[in-house]
Design a protein around this motif. Structure first.
Motif, short mmCIF file in Angstrom:
data_model
loop_
_atom_site.label_atom_id
_atom_site.label_comp_id
_atom_site.label_asym_id
_atom_site.label_seq_id
_atom_site.Cartn_x
_atom_site.Cartn_y
_atom_site.Cartn_z
N SER A 42 0.85 -1.19 0.00
CA SER A 42 0.00 0.00 0.00
C SER A 42 0.89 1.24 0.00
O SER A 42 2.10 1.16 0.24
N GLU A 43 0.30 2.39 -0.25
CA GLU A 43 1.05 3.65 -0.19
C GLU A 43 1.70 3.80 1.17
O GLU A 43 2.90 4.08 1.28
N GLN A 44 0.93 3.61 2.23
CA GLN A 44 1.46 3.77 3.58
C GLN A 44 2.50 2.69 3.90
O GLN A 44 3.50 2.97 4.58
N GLY A 45 2.25 1.47 3.42
CA GLY A 45 3.21 0.40 3.65
C GLY A 45 4.55 0.69 3.01
O GLY A 45 5.61 0.45 3.62
N MET A 46 4.52 1.20 1.78
CA MET A 46 5.76 1.53 1.09
C MET A 46 6.52 2.63 1.82
O MET A 46 7.74 2.54 2.03
N LEU A 47 5.81 3.67 2.22
CA LEU A 47 6.47 4.79 2.89
C LEU A 47 7.04 4.37 4.24
O LEU A 47 8.11 4.83 4.64
N SER A 48 6.33 3.50 4.94
CA SER A 48 6.85 2.98 6.21
C SER A 48 8.15 2.22 5.98
O SER A 48 9.10 2.31 6.78
N GLN A 49 8.20 1.46 4.87
CA GLN A 49 9.41 0.71 4.54
C GLN A 49 10.56 1.66 4.24
O GLN A 49 11.70 1.45 4.70
N VAL A 50 10.29 2.72 3.48
CA VAL A 50 11.33 3.69 3.15
C VAL A 50 11.87 4.34 4.42
O VAL A 50 13.09 4.49 4.60
N GLN A 51 10.97 4.71 5.33
CA GLN A 51 11.40 5.36 6.57
C GLN A 51 12.19 4.39 7.46
O GLN A 51 13.17 4.78 8.10
N ALA A 52 11.76 3.12 7.49
CA ALA A 52 12.47 2.12 8.28
C ALA A 52 13.88 1.91 7.74
O ALA A 52 14.86 1.83 8.51
N PHE A 53 14.01 1.84 6.41
CA PHE A 53 15.33 1.70 5.80
C PHE A 53 16.18 2.93 6.09
O PHE A 53 17.39 2.82 6.30
N GLY A 54 15.55 4.09 6.10
CA GLY A 54 16.28 5.33 6.33
C GLY A 54 16.92 5.40 7.70
O GLY A 54 18.02 5.95 7.85
N ARG A 55 16.26 4.81 8.69
CA ARG A 55 16.81 4.85 10.04
C ARG A 55 18.14 4.11 10.13
O ARG A 55 19.00 4.43 10.95
N ASP A 56 18.31 3.10 9.28
CA ASP A 56 19.55 2.31 9.27
C ASP A 56 20.44 2.63 8.07
O ASP A 56 21.43 1.93 7.84
N GLN A 57 20.03 3.68 7.31
CA GLN A 57 20.80 4.08 6.12
C GLN A 57 20.91 2.93 5.10
O GLN A 57 21.91 2.81 4.39
N LYS A 58 19.90 2.08 5.07
CA LYS A 58 19.86 1.01 4.08
C LYS A 58 19.39 1.58 2.74
O LYS A 58 18.63 2.55 2.70
#
Length: 316
Positions: A177-193
Motif C-alpha cells: 500500500s502507499e502507507q506500507g511503502m512509505l513505512s518501509q522507506v522510513q524504516a530503511f532510512g533509520r539504518d541508512q539502508k
C-alpha cells in the motif's frame, strides 16, 4: 367545458405518474465518482463530492484499483475520475481514450511528478539515474518498491524488469500500500539502508523524507521528462452532455500542486484530520480558489452556486 371520459382520465393519470416518476428519478440521479487509495486523489475527490452535495446533488464515491476505475467509466458504472496521471497511465487509460468510452476531460493539476526515487543518502552515494540501479543491485537486495497491485506505476516497473530495461532482469517488484511503502522507506532510512521506490508529488512524502527523484526515465517508462506529470479529470462518454452544470464545475476544478502538498502536510501533522476536513480548512483560508471553481456554476435547482458554498464555509 368539455368533460373528460374515464378512458382519458386513466390515460392522463398514467402519463402523469410516468412523468412524475421520471422527474423524481432525474432529481435523485447520483453523480458517481471513482477513486483510488492515493492521498492526493482522495483529497480532491472527497472535496469535489462535498461541494456537489452542498449544491444539492446526490453523490457517491467508490475506491477501487486503477484498472477497475476505467472499466467502470467505460461501462457506465461511474462518471468521474480525478486521478488520471499521465503519461504513466497511458498503457491503462490510453485504449479507453482511443475507443472514446472515456474522455480525458481537463487537466486538473499540471506540474506533478511521478517516477522512481531514492533517499538522498542513496543519491549522494551514486544512484542518480535509472541506469545506476543495476550497479547497486546487491545493496538494494535486487528489489524496487511500489504501491498496490494493478497500479500503473507498478506495471511500468514490472515491464522494465520483464523487458530487461536498464539491465533490471533479476530484480523483484515489491507491491504494497502507499502507507506500507512509505513505512518501509522510513524504516530503511533509520539504518541508512538502500532502497529505490515509487515517488510522486504532490505528496507529504516530499516533506517527511529527504529524497531525490532519479533521472533517466524514457517515453515508455515514466515519460521522457524525468517523470514530470499532468493529472487529468476523466469522465465517461456523454456525461458532459447529460450533466452540463457538473461538467462546468469539473472544468473549473483545478488544483495547484502547492495546495495539495500543504493539505497533506497538515494531515501528516494532525493524523486525526480527515482528508475532507483538512481540505475545507485550507479552502477557508483561500476563498479565491473555490470562487474560481464555482464561476458560472449553479446549484442542482438552478441557483447561483457561490453564495450557497460561501455561506457554508463561513458557518464552519
Amino acid at each position: 367545458m368539455k368533460r373528460i371520459s374515464p378512458v382519458q382520465r386513466i390515460i392522463f393519470c398514467t402519463l402523469f405518474a410516468v412523468l412524475l416518476a421520471a422527474t423524481s428519478q432525474a432529481a435523485e440521479k447520483t453523480i458517481r465518482f471513482a477513486s483510488v487509495s492515493w492521498t492526493g486523489v482522495t483529497i480532491k475527490t472527497e472535496l469535489a463530492v462535498h461541494l456537489l452535495q452542498t449544491l444539492g446533488y446526490k453523490t457517491s464515491n467508490v475506491m477501487v484499483s486503477v484498472p477497475i476505475v476505467y472499466n467502470a467509466l467505460a461501462t457506465n458504472e461511474a462518471d468521474i475520475f480525478l486521478g488520471n496521471w499521465m503519461p504513466s497511465m497511458q498503457s491503462i487509460a490510453g485504449p479507453y481514450f482511443e475507443k472514446g468510452t472515456v474522455v480525458q476531460y481537463v487537466a486538473n493539476m499540471p506540474g506533478a511528478k511521478y517516477t522512481l526515487a531514492v533517499p538522498s543518502y542513496v543519491y549522494e552515494g551514486g544512484l542518480k539515474d535509472f541506469s545506476d540501479i543495476v550497479k547497486y543491485a546487491d545493496r538494494l537486495g535486487h528489489k524496487i518498491y511500489g504501491i498496490e497491485e494493478g497500479n500503473d506505476g507498478n506495471e511500468i516497473i514490472q515491464a522494465m524488469i520483464d523487458k530487461n530495461m536498464f539491465d533490471l532482469k533479476g530484480f523483484t517488484l515489491v507491491s504494497s500500500s502507499e502507507q506500507g511503502m512509505l513505512s518501509q522507506v522510513q524504516a530503511f532510512g533509520r539504518d541508512q539502508k538502500w532502497i529505490v521506490f515509487l515517488g510522486w508529488s504532490p505528496h507529504y512524502m516530499n516533506e517527511i523524507i529527504d529524497m531525490k527523484y532519479l533521472s533517466g526515465s524514457q517515453a515508455d517508462t515514466f515519460g521522457d521528462n524525468d517523470g514530470t506529470a499532468t493529472v487529468y479529470t476523466n469522465i465517461r462518454k456523454g456525461f458532459d452532455q447529460e450533466e452540463p452544470n457538473v461538467a462546468l464545475f469539473l472544468k473549473n476544478l483545478t488544483f495547484p500542486v502547492s495546495m495539495i502538498n500543504q493539505i497533506m502536510g497538515t494531515m501528516h501533522k494532525d493524523t486525526s484530520l480527515q482528508p475532507k476536513d483538512a481540505a475545507l480548512a485550507w479552502l477557508r483560508q483561500h476563498p479565491e480558489i473555490y470562487e474560481r471553481w464555482l464561476d458560472g456554476v449553479k446549484t442542482a435547482d438552478g441557483k447561483p452556486a457561490l453564495p450557497v458554498v460561501a455561506k457554508t464555509m463561513n458557518a464552519q
